[in-house]
Design a protein around this motif. Structure first.
Motif, mmCIF file in Angstrom:
data_model
loop_
_atom_site.group_PDB
_atom_site.id
_atom_site.type_symbol
_atom_site.label_atom_id
_atom_site.label_comp_id
_atom_site.label_asym_id
_atom_site.label_seq_id
_atom_site.Cartn_x
_atom_site.Cartn_y
_atom_site.Cartn_z
ATOM 1 N N ALA A 160 14.764 -11.705 0.691
ATOM 2 C CA ALA A 160 14.076 -10.418 0.677
ATOM 3 C C ALA A 160 12.584 -10.621 0.902
ATOM 4 O O ALA A 160 12.085 -11.750 0.954
ATOM 5 C CB ALA A 160 14.315 -9.674 -0.648
ATOM 6 N N HIS A 161 11.879 -9.500 0.985
ATOM 7 C CA HIS A 161 10.424 -9.529 1.186
ATOM 8 C C HIS A 161 9.675 -10.026 -0.050
ATOM 9 O O HIS A 161 8.512 -10.421 0.053
ATOM 10 C CB HIS A 161 9.926 -8.128 1.537
ATOM 11 C CG HIS A 161 10.013 -7.152 0.394
ATOM 12 N ND1 HIS A 161 11.209 -6.687 -0.105
ATOM 13 C CD2 HIS A 161 9.043 -6.561 -0.356
ATOM 14 C CE1 HIS A 161 10.980 -5.866 -1.099
ATOM 15 N NE2 HIS A 161 9.678 -5.765 -1.285
ATOM 16 N N LYS A 162 10.307 -10.017 -1.206
ATOM 17 C CA LYS A 162 9.612 -10.292 -2.463
ATOM 18 C C LYS A 162 8.927 -11.659 -2.491
ATOM 19 O O LYS A 162 7.901 -11.828 -3.152
ATOM 20 C CB LYS A 162 10.585 -10.174 -3.639
ATOM 21 C CG LYS A 162 11.153 -8.791 -3.877
ATOM 22 C CD LYS A 162 10.112 -7.819 -4.383
ATOM 23 C CE LYS A 162 10.738 -6.497 -4.812
ATOM 24 N NZ LYS A 162 9.737 -5.536 -5.325
ATOM 25 N N ILE A 163 9.487 -12.627 -1.788
ATOM 26 C CA ILE A 163 8.901 -13.963 -1.810
ATOM 27 C C ILE A 163 7.476 -13.962 -1.256
ATOM 28 O O ILE A 163 6.656 -14.802 -1.636
ATOM 29 C CB ILE A 163 9.796 -14.961 -1.012
ATOM 30 C CG1 ILE A 163 9.364 -16.416 -1.245
ATOM 31 C CG2 ILE A 163 9.823 -14.608 0.469
ATOM 32 C CD1 ILE A 163 9.614 -16.923 -2.628
ATOM 33 N N ASN A 164 7.146 -12.998 -0.391
ATOM 34 C CA ASN A 164 5.804 -12.945 0.207
ATOM 35 C C ASN A 164 4.720 -12.834 -0.857
ATOM 36 O O ASN A 164 3.715 -13.547 -0.817
ATOM 37 C CB ASN A 164 5.692 -11.757 1.172
ATOM 38 C CG ASN A 164 6.672 -11.830 2.318
ATOM 39 O OD1 ASN A 164 7.036 -12.906 2.777
ATOM 40 N ND2 ASN A 164 7.120 -10.670 2.784
ATOM 41 N N HIS A 165 4.899 -11.915 -1.807
ATOM 42 C CA HIS A 165 3.850 -11.760 -2.823
ATOM 43 C C HIS A 165 4.060 -12.681 -4.016
ATOM 44 O O HIS A 165 3.096 -13.040 -4.691
ATOM 45 C CB HIS A 165 3.710 -10.296 -3.277
ATOM 46 C CG HIS A 165 4.844 -9.763 -4.085
ATOM 47 N ND1 HIS A 165 5.763 -8.889 -3.576
ATOM 48 C CD2 HIS A 165 5.200 -9.967 -5.370
ATOM 49 C CE1 HIS A 165 6.649 -8.571 -4.504
ATOM 50 N NE2 HIS A 165 6.324 -9.221 -5.605
ATOM 51 N N CYS A 166 5.306 -13.098 -4.267
ATOM 52 C CA CYS A 166 5.525 -14.001 -5.394
ATOM 53 C C CYS A 166 4.833 -15.340 -5.184
ATOM 54 O O CYS A 166 4.256 -15.903 -6.119
ATOM 55 C CB CYS A 166 7.018 -14.204 -5.628
ATOM 56 S SG CYS A 166 7.802 -12.785 -6.431
ATOM 57 N N LEU A 167 4.883 -15.861 -3.967
ATOM 58 C CA LEU A 167 4.168 -17.110 -3.692
ATOM 59 C C LEU A 167 2.666 -16.918 -3.864
ATOM 60 O O LEU A 167 1.978 -17.785 -4.416
ATOM 61 C CB LEU A 167 4.485 -17.599 -2.281
ATOM 62 C CG LEU A 167 5.838 -18.269 -2.096
ATOM 63 C CD1 LEU A 167 6.089 -18.549 -0.623
ATOM 64 C CD2 LEU A 167 5.943 -19.561 -2.911
ATOM 65 N N GLY A 168 2.150 -15.780 -3.406
ATOM 66 C CA GLY A 168 0.724 -15.513 -3.558
ATOM 67 C C GLY A 168 0.312 -15.420 -5.013
ATOM 68 O O GLY A 168 -0.698 -16.008 -5.430
ATOM 69 N N GLU A 169 1.096 -14.694 -5.816
ATOM 70 C CA GLU A 169 0.763 -14.543 -7.233
ATOM 71 C C GLU A 169 0.900 -15.871 -7.973
ATOM 72 O O GLU A 169 0.100 -16.188 -8.854
ATOM 73 C CB GLU A 169 1.659 -13.471 -7.857
ATOM 74 C CG GLU A 169 1.305 -12.060 -7.394
ATOM 75 C CD GLU A 169 2.122 -10.992 -8.084
ATOM 76 O OE1 GLU A 169 1.539 -10.142 -8.768
ATOM 77 O OE2 GLU A 169 3.362 -11.015 -7.941
ATOM 78 N N ALA A 170 1.927 -16.653 -7.629
ATOM 79 C CA ALA A 170 2.108 -17.947 -8.304
ATOM 80 C C ALA A 170 0.971 -18.910 -7.959
ATOM 81 O O ALA A 170 0.472 -19.636 -8.834
ATOM 82 C CB ALA A 170 3.453 -18.550 -7.905
#
Length: 404
Positions: free
Chosen positions: A90-100
């Motif tokens: 899904a698209h969620k990995i795009n911002h999860c990597l940024g936040e992590a």
């Protein structure tokens, strides 16, 4: 036109946004805002993030011409932005990597978050494992049962999953629960919000990390057809996948933009839909001023969607602003519309999509026949449907080993 994209210094998009948090959270959230402001101007941070998008996530995701779906519907050509092909689905990995990455830059040791359909939780657990961080995910008990495969994935990735039994036992309660834990232990913890919601800077930060979707789609469309699309369509719950696609096109007046929210089982009954943009009122929810579905006492009302990732009684403040100024048209798709779209995409293109994404496909099914064959629609296919298979099979009565 830049006001369509940029919040003011206080995090407001027009009348919506801001930072409304308890006193004990003011400093931790301000710390996130300061850290993000520095990180987004740091070439080394951006280079590390972009390298992970390429080598770990597998970006760019394809822009796929859905030839058989287009032929089935008639009218405009439909292209699918294939976020379902990203690592974690899904698209969620795009911002999860940024936040992590931001959390690690800030010296935090633990990520905490909410999740609805589980895709944000899986993506965050993935990023935590990759970067050596602890991870705790809060999930409504209804969604834990409905999205069991994603619960298993999160736990296999090393995350602690907390099933929330309070209230409606869905996404809103998961956010409440995660915020409560964060408020009691924020020194070493980073709250990784899963959509373009919450107190400033989260709506901007998550939007920025997701904007890669639209930048890619814009260039891919120019490369494939030599011009911009005529329309964009994306599902809207909190609104991250939609703003991910929309942002690169907001200043292009020739491009019509549609956000599709859950009509659920009925728009006429409180608790039977999650149509915040259609029926919500001004309110404050999870640290932001925005549109909120409310009961007679002004409290967030119960919500329902066939798609767990969309059953939220609020909306990202930038979406509320885009509605106010008329740049984006917000429509609804019912549960039945969504199931119909799910089945049609499976049978015409060999793609099993997430129920969240099927809200967007459902509107494309209505819009495409009203346009001519030279026009182009891009639909954000925000996730794959592995997580929904058991639920859909039960609803449709399939999986018995026989079919007509």
């Amino acid at each position: 036109m830049s006001s369509l994209i940029h919040a003011d210094d206080q995090g407001f998009f027009g009348d919506h946004g801001g930072r409304f948090v308890p006193p004990q959270l003011e400093a931790p959230i301000a710390e996130v805002a300061e850290a993000y402001a520095e990180a987004r101007d740091d070439p080394e941070f951006l280079a590390e993030y972009e390298a992970l998008l390429t080598d770990y996530v597998g970006r760019p995701s394809p822009l796929f011409f859905a030839k058989r779906l287009t032929a089935e519907l008639g009218g405009a050509r439909i292209y699918l932005k294939r976020e379902d092909l990203n690592h974690t689905g899904a698209h969620k990995i795009n911002h999860c990597l940024g936040e992590a990455l931001l959390a690690k830059r800030m010296g935090k040791r633990k990520l905490i978050a909410e999740t609805g359909a589980g895709q944000h939780g899986v993506a965050l657990a993935t990023a935590a494992a990759l970067l050596g961080l602890e991870c705790e995910i809060h999930m409504g008990a209804i969604d834990v049962a409905k999205q069991h495969p994603n619960v298993v994935r999160m736990e296999l990735l090393g995350a602690k999953v907390v099933a929330v039994e309070e209230g409606g036992r869905s996404l809103k309660e998961a956010v409440d629960s995660a915020f409560a834990v964060f408020a009691s232990d924020y020194a070493d913890t980073f709250f990784a919000i899963g959509s373009v919601v919450g107190p400033h800077p989260y709506p901007t930060m998550v939007r920025d990390f997701q904007s890669v979707v639209g930048r890619e789609a814009r260039q891919q469309c120019l490369d494939k057809i030599g011009r911009l699309p005529d329309a964009l369509i994306a599902a809207v719950g909190g609104g991250s996948n939609a703003l991910g696609l929309f942002t690169a096109f907001l200043e292009d007046d020739s491009v019509a933009i549609y956000g599709v929210e859950p009509g659920g089982r009925s728009l006429d009954v409180v608790g039977e839909h999650a149509a915040t943009m259609t029926l919500g009122r001004e309110g404050t929810l999870h640290g932001m001023k925005t549109l909120v579905l409310q009961d007679a006492d002004g409290e967030p009302s119960p919500v329902h969607s066939i798609a767990s990732g969309l059953d939220y009684p609020g909306i990202g403040p930038q979406h509320a602003h885009l509605r106010d100024v008329g740049r984006v048209e917000y429509v609804t798709a019912s549960d039945q519309d969504t199931l119909d779209a799910f089945q049609l995409l499976c049978r015409t293109e060999g793609i099993i999509p997430a129920l969240e994404s099927c809200h967007a496909v459902a509107h494309a099914m209505k819009l495409a026949p009203t346009l001519d064959a030279e026009q182009v629609i891009i639909v954000n296919l925000s996730g794959r449907g592995d997580k929904d298979i058991d639920y859909v099979a039960e609803r449709l009565g399939v999986g018995t080993g026989s079919s007509d």
